[in-house]
Design an enzyme around this catalytic site. Sequence first.
Site, PDB file in Angstrom:
ATOM      1  N   CYS A  17     -66.792 -27.179   5.819  1.00 31.59           N
ATOM      2  CA  CYS A  17     -66.078 -28.430   6.089  1.00 31.59           C
ATOM      3  C   CYS A  17     -67.018 -29.594   5.787  1.00 31.59           C
ATOM      4  O   CYS A  17     -68.081 -29.697   6.390  1.00 31.59           O
ATOM      5  CB  CYS A  17     -65.629 -28.478   7.543  1.00 31.59           C
ATOM      6  SG  CYS A  17     -64.782 -30.023   7.908  1.00 31.59           S
ATOM      7  N   ARG A  57     -61.141 -36.840   7.523  1.00 33.28           N
ATOM      8  CA  ARG A  57     -62.406 -36.652   8.242  1.00 33.28           C
ATOM      9  C   ARG A  57     -62.081 -36.317   9.695  1.00 33.28           C
ATOM     10  O   ARG A  57     -62.605 -36.918  10.626  1.00 33.28           O
ATOM     11  CB  ARG A  57     -63.312 -37.897   8.121  1.00 33.28           C
ATOM     12  CG  ARG A  57     -62.639 -39.219   8.447  1.00 33.28           C
ATOM     13  CD  ARG A  57     -63.664 -40.350   8.501  1.00 33.28           C
ATOM     14  NE  ARG A  57     -63.089 -41.612   8.868  1.00 33.28           N
ATOM     15  CZ  ARG A  57     -62.700 -42.572   8.027  1.00 33.28           C
ATOM     16  NH1 ARG A  57     -62.825 -42.410   6.715  1.00 33.28           N
ATOM     17  NH2 ARG A  57     -62.199 -43.703   8.488  1.00 33.28           N
TER      18      ARG A  57
END
Length: 354
Positions: A182, A118
């Site tokens: 993403c 992340r």
Amino acid sequence: MTLYETVRPALFALPAETAHNLGKQTMGIAQSSETIRRAIRYGYKFRHPMLEVERFGLTFPTPIGVAAGFDKNGEVMHCLSDLGFGFAEVGTVTPYPQPGNERPRLFRLPEDEAMINRLAFNSQGTDRVRQRMATNGTPPVPVAVNVGKMNTSNESEAIEDYRRVVDRLSEYADYFVLNVSCPNTPEEYDEQSPEHLREIFTTLEAENDEGKPLLVKVGPDSQRGDLDDLVDIVEEFAVDGIVATNTTTDHDDLTGKHRDEWGGVSGTPLESAATATVATLAELTDLPIIGVGGVDDAESAYRKIRAGACLVQAYTGFVYRGPSLAREINEGLVRLLREDGFDTIDDAIGADLD
Ligand SMILES: Cc1cc2nc3c(=O)[nH]c(=O)nc-3n(C[C@H](O)[C@H](O)[C@H](O)COP(=O)(O)O)c2cc1C
């Protein structure tokens, strides 16, 4: 046992991002010495005419490249080329520097041969990457720049972000990849909505004076209808190809202790979904597709090619297999092509499609 298998336990004892940075520092040192570079090329670089692929007006000496995220700031492109990769995708590069999420933000799941990240576009920004490319030059393989936006940008600011990255890096990029998939950046709007994509492509077409090829990167979690819409838009704007896929939000089959960390999953658990996305896209369009997700040996690379990819990329497989990955894939692909009676990669592309 390879040298990498010997050092891997020590590397894996470190936090994943620390190990990654250490690996990159080592590559940076290696590429600063012509003697070491020659030794690396001697040990790892494998070339064969059967592996050469021509796409977007570029020659890819082999079809295996390094996926975006490994070399976010264009620091180790030369070493990647020496290790035998046929191309490298730098980035995601954002228009200005940004730190990304708080650490820890990268996790290894060795039981699953996977990673969860992340990071959210930690980038040194366009000017720093541009300066580095100007100083160090680019390697003798195609280099793509993966283009992203600032995490704080709204829908219309994002368009200007993409425009700026393309404008500032056109001189050095052989092609661009627009990253709208993403899963760990803040999303205030649908990045892949047809309206937004149309606006982006309209702007980038006008900006792209040098006519650098533009590809778009998609996720593995898109529904068939979404891919249909995407292909319509991509063809409408003469976008040059599609990179499939980014990481997945599906954590269901993970067993490693970090399985509940939020973020995008890469590596072996992603392989079949990414390959299925490649196959779906190959059925929908004749545009070149770069297959990525869970590639860690020649067989998995070949599955992507037979599903319709003309080029493949790896990131997580590189972390688990180490510096010999490209050589193993390149040597293995020649063997697999011969076993199936193909003369070139081009002959095998889409062989598994009906
Ligand atoms: C740590 C990490 C960082 C990544 N950063 C980016 C990125 O900045 N931009 C991007 O388009 N993809 C990024 N990716 C996704 C990879 O490019 C690739 O699409 C995905 O990991 C699947 O390939 P793999 O299974 O070979 O890792 C990242 C992946 C990882 C593991």
